[in-house]
Design an enzyme around this catalytic site. Structure first.
Site, PDB file in Angstrom:
ATOM      1  N   ASP A   9       0.924  -1.133   0.000  1.00  0.00           N
ATOM      2  CA  ASP A   9      -0.093   0.008  -0.161  1.00  0.00           C
ATOM      3  C   ASP A   9       0.836   1.313   0.021  1.00  0.00           C
ATOM      4  O   ASP A   9       1.545   1.385   1.107  1.00  0.00           O
ATOM      5  CB  ASP A   9      -0.910  -0.057   1.406  1.00  0.00           C
ATOM      6  CG  ASP A   9      -2.155   1.100   1.281  1.00  0.00           C
ATOM      7  OD1 ASP A   9      -1.962   1.541  -0.043  1.00  0.00           O
ATOM      8  OD2 ASP A   9      -2.888   1.061   2.311  1.00  0.00           O
ATOM      9  N   MET A  10       0.710   2.027  -1.093  1.00  0.00           N
ATOM     10  CA  MET A  10       1.541   3.151  -1.280  1.00  0.00           C
ATOM     11  C   MET A  10       1.001   4.332  -0.197  1.00  0.00           C
ATOM     12  O   MET A  10      -0.001   4.363   0.331  1.00  0.00           O
ATOM     13  CB  MET A  10       1.525   3.819  -2.613  1.00  0.00           C
ATOM     14  CG  MET A  10       1.928   3.038  -3.595  1.00  0.00           C
ATOM     15  SD  MET A  10       3.681   2.469  -3.458  1.00  0.00           S
ATOM     16  CE  MET A  10       4.494   4.161  -3.510  1.00  0.00           C
ATOM     17  N   ASP A 103      -2.688   2.209  -6.499  1.00  0.00           N
ATOM     18  CA  ASP A 103      -1.613   2.294  -5.403  1.00  0.00           C
ATOM     19  C   ASP A 103      -1.529   1.445  -4.467  1.00  0.00           C
ATOM     20  O   ASP A 103      -1.069   1.134  -3.267  1.00  0.00           O
ATOM     21  CB  ASP A 103      -1.551   3.759  -4.821  1.00  0.00           C
ATOM     22  CG  ASP A 103      -2.892   3.724  -3.913  1.00  0.00           C
ATOM     23  OD1 ASP A 103      -3.743   3.158  -4.005  1.00  0.00           O
ATOM     24  OD2 ASP A 103      -2.705   4.850  -2.971  1.00  0.00           O
ATOM     25  N   GLU A 104      -2.330  -0.053  -4.701  1.00  0.00           N
ATOM     26  CA  GLU A 104      -2.312  -1.156  -3.727  1.00  0.00           C
ATOM     27  C   GLU A 104      -2.547  -2.371  -4.379  1.00  0.00           C
ATOM     28  O   GLU A 104      -3.002  -2.488  -5.432  1.00  0.00           O
ATOM     29  CB  GLU A 104      -3.820  -0.840  -2.879  1.00  0.00           C
ATOM     30  CG  GLU A 104      -4.167  -1.661  -1.771  1.00  0.00           C
ATOM     31  CD  GLU A 104      -5.479  -1.540  -1.282  1.00  0.00           C
ATOM     32  OE1 GLU A 104      -5.909  -2.155  -0.202  1.00  0.00           O
ATOM     33  OE2 GLU A 104      -6.174  -0.294  -1.605  1.00  0.00           O
TER      34      GLU A 104
END
Length: 384
Positions: A9-10, A103-104
């Site tokens: 996760d960013m 982003d995940e």
């Protein structure tokens, strides 16, 4: 064999990219989202979160909480470029990657001949070297616990949840941390005195089924560390949709119907590109008091052209008695099925032409580097 699942996760993805691209923004509250008075926050930096700002908050409220913040529009193309870099790194480690969002992602590294913690450290280093961004990583033996772990020490965290840590590590957590329990479900639980996972563990499975139906079984298992969901490398598309926050609240149905016409074209293009039919059309509105309402209609035959989708959506809205002003309008299609050319009727042969023309137009635009071939609706919009 116990699975080895990693959740990546960013950290504050959009805002972090803006800070990376613009060094003068680093260490300052950065808020990314719709900048009009009716826009909402897409994401914000950790510096901005100290002021109580969070995703989906109305932008005007964020500006009140942090007037000195740096407010920026969403640069979707730039974020997608960085996302592609990150996913290339993930796919280089294992083909078993399930993208959750831009982003995940989940990774199943059960059969990778390497310690999961070493893999996590490799991901963090390679992402940092390639993009300058930090990523939080969670490791466990199922998806629920891996995601929980990635959220534990944000930002730039690394957490491992092992079988012997469950359920003790879960007990103090609020029930909203359990996958499958949203805010409405949490309210229902609070009304009967259940606020934490420890409280939830005391409920028999039958009670959870009474409260949540089939989901009650999944919740019962998850809080005991059981989650059999696989990492899905090819995720099934369950719905396609488009929505928009209006510049001004309205009860004008003609204006709302015009938006539905535009959305029908966008959704139809996506259906054709994915070679899918739909049977269910849903219209969504958010009223001035932020209440969300949806109405759906399922038709007898599968459809995929914009005019067919539009007719159903228009019918739904025309029958809708609007008692309050509308601030957001949306359209989605579901009940999807793959296109099979051999089953097309004579009239449906137009689909083949549309797909071929669409693909050809896409290819020409791609090679030229500009969108020189457009739809009629796009040309009309350009001339407004």
């Amino acid at each position: 064999m116990k699975r080895k699942i990693i959740h990546v996760d960013m950290d504050a993805f959009f805002a972090s990219i803006e800070q990376q691209d613009n060094p003068e923004y680093r260490g300052k509250p950065v808020i990314v989202g719709g900048l009009s008075g009716r826009g909402v926050v897409s994401t914000c930096s950790y510096e901005a979160r100290k002021y109580g700002i969070h995703s989906a908050m109305p932008m005007y409220m964020a500006k009140k909480l942090c007037p000195q913040g740096i407010f920026l529009p969403v640069r979707r193309k730039r974020y997608e470029e960085v996302s592609e870099q990150i996913f290339r790194i993930l796919y280089d480690i294992t083909p078993f990657v399930e993208p959750v969002s831009i982003d995940e992602a989940y990774l199943d590294v059960t059969h990778v001949d390497k310690n999961p913690e070493d893999i996590a450290l490799e991901i963090k280093k390679r992402v940092k070297d390639a993009t300058g961004l930090t990523v939080s990583v969670g490791i466990s033996y199922n998806k629920f616990l891996a995601k929980l772990a990635s959220d534990w020490n944000k930002p730039d965290g690394l957490m491992v949840i092992t079988e012997d840590m469950v359920p003790e590590i879960l007990k103090p957590l609020p029930v909203t941390k359990v996958h499958g329990i949203g805010e409405k479900s949490a309210e229902k639980l609070r009304s009967i005195g259940i606020e934490t996972v420890e409280d939830l563990l005391k409920l028999p499975q039958e009670n959870l089924i009474e409260l949540f139906g089939k989901t009650g079984v999944e919740i019962y298992n998850r809080i005991r560390g059981i989650d059999e969901r696989p990492v899905e490398t090819m995720r099934e598309i369950k719905s396609i949709g488009k929505e928009k926050t209006l510049e001004k609240d309205t009860k004008n149905k003609e204006l709302l119907i015009q938006h539905l016409k535009e959305f029908s074209e966008i959704v139809s293009e996506e259906l054709i590109k994915e070679r899918l039919y739909c049977r269910t059309v849903t219209v969504k509105i958010k009223t001035a008091d932020f209440a969300v309402h949806t109405k759906s209609k399922t038709v007898d035959k599968y459809i995929r052209f914009s005019e067919d989708i539009y007719e159903v959506a228009k019918g739904i809205l025309e029958e809708w008695k609007l008692e309050q002003y509308v601030r957001l309008i949306g359209l989605s299609v579901s009940n999807l099925s793959p296109v099979k050319y051999e089953q097309l009727s004579f009239l449906d042969k137009r689909l083949v032409k549309v797909i071929k023309a669409g693909n050809l137009a896409e290819e020409i635009n791609k090679r030229i580097g500009k969108k020189i071939i457009k739809k009629g609706s796009e040309l009309l919009k350009d001339n407004k």
